[in-house]
Design a protein around this motif. Structure first.
Motif, PDB file in Angstrom:
ATOM      1  N   SER B  83      -0.210  -2.515   6.714  1.00 39.12           N
ATOM      2  CA  SER B  83       1.189  -2.428   6.280  1.00 39.12           C
ATOM      3  C   SER B  83       1.890  -3.682   6.769  1.00 39.12           C
ATOM      4  CB  SER B  83       1.852  -1.195   6.904  1.00 39.12           C
ATOM      5  OG  SER B  83       3.241  -1.291   6.732  1.00 39.12           O
ATOM      6  N   PHE B  84       2.897  -4.108   5.987  1.00 45.92           N
ATOM      7  CA  PHE B  84       3.555  -5.343   6.438  1.00 45.92           C
ATOM      8  C   PHE B  84       4.359  -5.117   7.718  1.00 45.92           C
ATOM      9  CE2 PHE B  84       7.602  -3.935   4.985  1.00 45.92           C
ATOM     10  CZ  PHE B  84       7.434  -3.364   3.735  1.00 45.92           C
ATOM     11  N   ARG B  85       4.502  -3.849   8.084  1.00 46.32           N
ATOM     12  CA  ARG B  85       5.275  -3.615   9.300  1.00 46.32           C
ATOM     13  C   ARG B  85       4.411  -3.706  10.568  1.00 46.32           C
ATOM     14  NH1 ARG B  85       8.525   1.454   7.100  1.00 46.32           N
ATOM     15  NH2 ARG B  85       6.646   1.428   5.851  1.00 46.32           N
ATOM     16  N   PRO B 103      -3.128  -5.895   2.143  1.00 36.91           N
ATOM     17  CA  PRO B 103      -1.823  -5.469   2.649  1.00 36.91           C
ATOM     18  C   PRO B 103      -1.136  -4.521   1.678  1.00 36.91           C
ATOM     19  CG  PRO B 103      -1.756  -7.735   1.843  1.00 36.91           C
ATOM     20  CD  PRO B 103      -3.156  -7.268   1.635  1.00 36.91           C
ATOM     21  N   LYS B 104      -0.539  -3.484   2.222  1.00 38.98           N
ATOM     22  CA  LYS B 104       0.245  -2.552   1.418  1.00 38.98           C
ATOM     23  C   LYS B 104       1.664  -3.073   1.339  1.00 38.98           C
ATOM     24  CE  LYS B 104      -0.586   1.109   3.980  1.00 38.98           C
ATOM     25  NZ  LYS B 104      -0.591   2.510   4.438  1.00 38.98           N
TER      26      LYS B 104
END
Lengths: 638, 121
Positions: B83-85, B103-104
């Motif tokens: 996830s980009f987080r 990456p989602k």
């Protein structure tokens, strides 16, 4: 020249001793003299007695010569006659002597006797020559008568009485002389005693005076020393002779000095008091000045802190809008109590826009750069007195004093710091201080604005996709979570589209990358023209795009998508002077939070809808429905 | 039929991924945590595991390491979904033994492309 006391004392003593000795000597001499007189008197008495005796003796001699004359030879007679006058002389001399020595009062009897004796002698003297003459002439009888006359015992009794008298007198004189002599001896003894006593007394006095002189000498020396050493003066030689004189002179000097000193002291005291007062005044003034300086320093410190804080904060703000929120908090206290405004040149170089303002004065929201003298001259423009002065046109008519400070950084004018006063500035120093302060703030603001602008440019570069002018995927990942979170908080839906150019790979292969790029660029422009402020349009990657439209209903979202697809279909793209065939896009739509609360899920849902749109024949919109996937689960195999 | 095991704790995302895979003709196995995923991997021997990196309990990377450590599961291909987080460094992800990462949110083209590449079809 005055004599020293000691000298005076010595001299005085010597004089006294001499005087005493002289007096004593004189007295002595007088007694001696007197004694001599007595002796002379005595001798006189004695002499008279002797003379009388001698006279008698001579008479007797004469008498005894007569018989020799009568019996003698001629030679013998001649001798006697020759000697006769000598005997008379002797007798007369003796009588005369006696007469001389018996002139005193008490010698009356002597003088009587003498007179008788003289008469006797006279008779005898007359008779004798007659006798001689007669006798020689041989007239013996006649001669005998005269002889008798000459031999008659004359005044024997008288002479005897006289002799007794003389003896008495002599005894008396001797006794008297003795008595006098004794008296004189007594007097002399007493005199000696007195002299001794006097000398002793003098000696005592001398010793006492010498003793008494010592403290006076000490005092004098001290006084002199004081005069010499303390006053730095030498006494007049004239004043030097005598201790008392020196003392007097010294005390006089001291007294003069003291008077002078007292006067000087009084003056000095007065001066000191004046100095003290002056000092007090000065201290008070300094204190006031210091307090004022302290206040000034505090103000400066406070301002400098504010400025630092402001600069720091401006480095963290993202854009002018945020800066506009931050700035009044600093600018208002920095310029308290003045009203002011910060104008910035946003896009056009000819206009300034009001960014922030503070204080109770109106400000123009925008004005042309040519309306400001500060901007035109490129330096601070201060109008201390608005009446009759050249006031900037943009300044409010109510302003009585204005200050325009252009904010310049990196050679470009970024804006203007504008201060206004409701009253004219009468204090030139204060005006200059305001000007300097404003300039300082303007410098900082200028730098901060330049920095902000630079950062905006940099951020733009990092969040924008160069090819399409849209935001890039990074920006999407940054901002979509924020947008969705806000949407969830504020309970409104966000439409999220995933879209994709149909057959882009084939298009690229057919017409070349340049053509593909041109298509993407054109699509980007159409997309950015199609969204509102607050909408989000990004290039997701390749020929894929993401659009987020907040606060839209499903219908509105669908309408928007249809309009957009229509615009894409009508898009004319040229590359290398060649008109390219039209392109279409497929779109998938999902809603947050309905189809996914987090950005990943909603994008994934939109992407799934897009997938279906592609599968459904492209150039269409598919709205994600959670039910749909299962229906198509079995379609298509790898 | 190629079998894909999805290890994903977010049910919505799980559904989306599963739908996309099913639409493309894959058989899908689902696990909501790493432990279940590892068990499924051992028992069902899928061709590929889509491993979410952020999971309750054991995290995705640890799970990949265990897959690689176990002889029974060593050969199974793995794609890690990030996830980009949660910003994991690419090197760390690949060091765990994953074949690829994605990456989602991902575009279905990338997703399917990566899958195809990893499976070698």
């Amino acid at each position: 020249m005055r004599l020293k006391l000691a000298t005076q004392l010595h001299l005085g003593f010597a004089a006294a001793v001499l005087l005493a000795l002289a007096i004593t000597g004189m007295a002595w001499w007088i007694t001696l003299n007197y004694e001599h007189d007595v002796e002379v008197e005595h001798q006189k008495v004695l002499g008279a007695t002797i003379a009388l005796a001698e006279a008698e003796s001579a008479l007797w001699q004469l008498r005894y010569g007569l018989p020799q004359f009568m019996v003698g030879d001629t030679a013998e007679r001649r001798r006697i006659l020759a000697e006769e006058p000598r005997w008379y002389e002797i007798i007369e001399a003796r009588l005369e002597t006696y007469a001389r020595q018996t002139t005193a009062e008490h010698h009356q009897p002597q003088r009587q006797a003498l007179a008788e004796l003289r008469a006797e002698y006279q008779r005898y003297k007359e008779a004798r020559p007659k006798f001689f003459e007669l006798y020689q002439a041989g007239r013996v009888e006649e001669a005998a008568r005269w002889r008798a006359l000459t031999t008659t015992p004359y005044g024997a009794a008288t002479v005897k009485a006289l002799g007794r008298q003389i003896a008495l007198e002599r005894a008396h004189a001797e006794a008297e002389a003795r008595e006098e002599s004794e008296t004189l001896a007594t007097i002399r003894i007493m005199l000696a005693f007195l002299t001794g006593a006097l000398l002793l007394f003098l000696a005592f006095g001398y010793a006492f005076a010498l003793r008494a002189l010592r403290p006076i000498r000490a005092l004098q020396m001290q006084a002199e020393q004081v005069v010499r050493e303390q006053l730095g003066e030498e006494l007049d030689p004239l004043d030097h002779g005598n201790e008392i004189a020196t003392l007097v002179a010294s005390v006089q000097r001291m007294s003069e000095r003291f008077t002078v000193h007292a006067a000087e002291m009084a003056r000095a005291e007065a001066a000191l008091r004046r100095e003290h007062e002056a000092l007090d005044r000065m201290v008070a003034e300094r204190t006031v000045a210091l307090e004022s300086a302290n206040r000034e320093l505090d103000l400066r410190h406070h301002r400098s802190q504010l400025l630092t804080e402001m600069t720091g904060l401006l480095q963290t703000v993202r854009d002018l809008d945020e800066a506009a929120q931050v700035l009044p908090r600093f600018l208002e206290p920095l310029f308290e109590p003045n009203a002011g405004a910060l104008y910035v040149i946003k896009s056009s170089l000819n206009y300034l826009d009001l960014l922030v303002r503070w204080g109770q004065m109106p400000f123009a929201p925008t004005f042309e750069t040519t309306n400001c003298w500060g901007l035109r001259r490129g330096q601070p423009y201060l109008v201390e007195h608005a009446d009759g002065a050249l006031v900037c046109a943009h300044a409010d008519a109510g302003a009585r004093a204005t200050l325009c400070v252009p904010m310049v950084a990196e050679g470009a004018t970024l804006g203007l710091l504008h201060l206004v006063w409701a009253q004219p500035l009468t204090d030139a120093a204060a005006a200059q201080a305001w000007r300097a302060h404003t300039q300082r703030v303007a410098e900082q603001l200028g730098l901060a604005l330049a920095n902000l602008r630079l950062r905006a440019q940099l951020r733009d570069q990092s969040i924008r996709d160069i090819q399409t002018g849209l935001y890039n995927r990074r920006f999407l990942e940054e901002s979509l979570p924020r947008d969705l979170a806000r949407a969830e908080r504020e309970k409104y839906p966000v439409a999220v589209f995933m879209l994709d150019v149909d057959h882009f790979k084939k298009f690229n292969d057919t017409y070349g990358h340049e053509a593909g790029d041109a298509v993407l660029h054109a699509l980007g422009r159409v997309l950015s023209e199609s969204v509102r402020v607050g909408d989000l349009a990004c290039r997701f990657g390749g020929e894929e795009f993401t659009v987020a439209l907040p606060r839209v209903s499903p219908e509105q979202a669908r309408d928007w998508a249809e309009r957009f697809m229509q615009r894409v279909r009508g898009m004319e793209v040229k590359a290398g002077g060649l008109s390219l065939p039209g392109v279409t896009v497929s779109m998938g739509l999902a809603f947050a939070p309905e189809h996914g609360a987090d950005p990943e899920t909603v994008i994934q849902a939109a992407d799934l809808a897009l997938y279906e749109a592609k599968r459904g024949g492209r150039d269409r919109l598919v709205v994600y429905a959670s039910a749909s996937p299962s229906k198509t689960a079995d379609q298509g195999a790898p | 039929m190629t079998t894909i095991l999805i290890v994903e704790d977010n049910p919505q995302h799980m559904m989306l991924a599963a739908t996309l895979l099913e639409l493309n003709g894959y058989a899908v196995l689902k696990a909501e945590n790493a432990e279940d995923g590892l068990a499924l991997a051992r028992s069902r021997q899928p061709d590929l595991v889509l491993m979410d990196i952020k999971l309750p309990g054991m995290d995705g990377l640890e799970a990949v390491k265990q897959l690689r450590a176990d002889a029974a599961t060593r050969a199974i291909k793995v794609i890690v979904l990030t996830s980009f987080r949660d910003e994991y460094p690419e090197a760390e992800i690949l060091a765990s033994g994953a074949d690829a990462f994605l990456p989602k949110p991902y575009h279905h083209k990338d997703f399917l492309g990566t899958m195809t590449a990893v499976l070698g079809h």
